[in-house]
Design an enzyme around this catalytic site. Sequence first.
Site, PDB file in Angstrom:
ATOM      1  N   ASP A 194       9.177   0.640  -3.063  1.00 50.65           N
ATOM      2  CA  ASP A 194       7.978   1.154  -3.715  1.00 50.65           C
ATOM      3  C   ASP A 194       7.150  -0.060  -4.116  1.00 50.65           C
ATOM      4  OD1 ASP A 194       6.023   2.120  -5.391  1.00 50.65           O
ATOM      5  OD2 ASP A 194       7.372   3.392  -6.577  1.00 50.65           O
ATOM      6  N   ILE A 245      -0.721   2.516  11.022  1.00 54.08           N
ATOM      7  CA  ILE A 245      -0.931   1.143  11.474  1.00 54.08           C
ATOM      8  C   ILE A 245       0.306   0.291  11.231  1.00 54.08           C
ATOM      9  CG2 ILE A 245      -2.274  -0.960  11.069  1.00 54.08           C
ATOM     10  CD1 ILE A 245      -4.684   0.793  10.491  1.00 54.08           C
ATOM     11  N   LYS A 300     -10.809  -2.718  -0.561  1.00 50.18           N
ATOM     12  CA  LYS A 300     -10.929  -3.391   0.729  1.00 50.18           C
ATOM     13  C   LYS A 300     -11.694  -4.705   0.607  1.00 50.18           C
ATOM     14  CE  LYS A 300      -8.587  -0.225   2.716  1.00 50.18           C
ATOM     15  NZ  LYS A 300      -7.156  -0.513   3.000  1.00 50.18           N
ATOM     16  N   THR A 349      -3.841   7.329  14.175  1.00 49.94           N
ATOM     17  CA  THR A 349      -2.657   7.516  13.343  1.00 49.94           C
ATOM     18  C   THR A 349      -2.345   9.007  13.211  1.00 49.94           C
ATOM     19  OG1 THR A 349      -3.984   7.656  11.332  1.00 49.94           O
ATOM     20  CG2 THR A 349      -3.253   5.457  12.015  1.00 49.94           C
ATOM     21  N   TYR A 351     -12.075   2.785  -3.252  1.00 48.30           N
ATOM     22  CA  TYR A 351     -11.655   2.374  -1.914  1.00 48.30           C
ATOM     23  C   TYR A 351     -12.398   1.105  -1.485  1.00 48.30           C
ATOM     24  CZ  TYR A 351     -10.678   2.675   3.110  1.00 48.30           C
ATOM     25  OH  TYR A 351     -10.277   2.399   4.399  1.00 48.30           O
TER      26      TYR A 351
END
Length: 290
Positions: free
Chosen positions: A74, A21, A173, A204, A169
């Site tokens: 990084d 993305i 989000k 992707t 996760y």
Amino acid sequence: MNAHATSEALVAVVTGASRGIGKGVALALGAVGATVYVTGRPREAGGAAPPGALQETAEAVTAAGGRGIAVGCDHSDDAQVLALFSRVGEESGRLDILVNNATALPESLFSPEPFWQKPLDVLAVLDVGLRSHYVASALAAPFMVRQRGGLIVNVSAYGSVNYLYGPAYGAGKAGLDKMAADMAVELRPHDVVAVSLWPGLVATERYTRLVEDNPHAFPPELRPESPEYTGRVVHALFRDPARMTLSGQTLIGAELGRRYGVSDVQGGQPPSYRELLGAPWTKPSRQTPD
């Protein structure tokens, strides 16, 4: 947001742009003539990004009509992120769009074990994803506040409200959505917009590998969109004179694209998965800080 910033004058930072993305967003912004600083690590944990991928993204941005600038960074190292934005200030003197996309997705995140059986390296998704988005936004905001205009976009996901890959996760989000809502409150007096954006199923490199290994990896009703589509939607939002009315919201990319009449690379408009995967939480009505 500064109404005098034309497409040709746009300066953007897109984090995590070696591929996926982030790369698609950078290419879409390059196609409208923007100067785009693209960040990433030439080699990511697990060897997912090949050497030179970041430079290839920058060159593709330039080939698309913009000016691509590769900055190895990084995003788990605050000093490197500070150096990035210092460079933007020295070279460009302004910043119109920040797209927070950098993230860490350790392989253990995708394993089927419950969270208590997974190694703690899954928390990298909070360090490079949630925390790093905050750091980048805090360093980008002074540019935008000073010029009284700008757009900060957190690339989030339906996993904010729908179970996917486990609690680390999901927390990351959901945190991005709340972060954008709260940043918007403090940025509003300075005409700076902050939103969280949910792409759909995106074609992707990771998606391609998964489908090659398992053609039935995704339900047939999920139709992939191009990585560039998110970038086209971001640019349309930036160009919207009424964009401040959306600040603080979590937005579904496909729905925002329909609002602006944005087409995907191959034509047509991707579907929203609101009914299938969930809807953003309703934003709070309070819009001013103490």
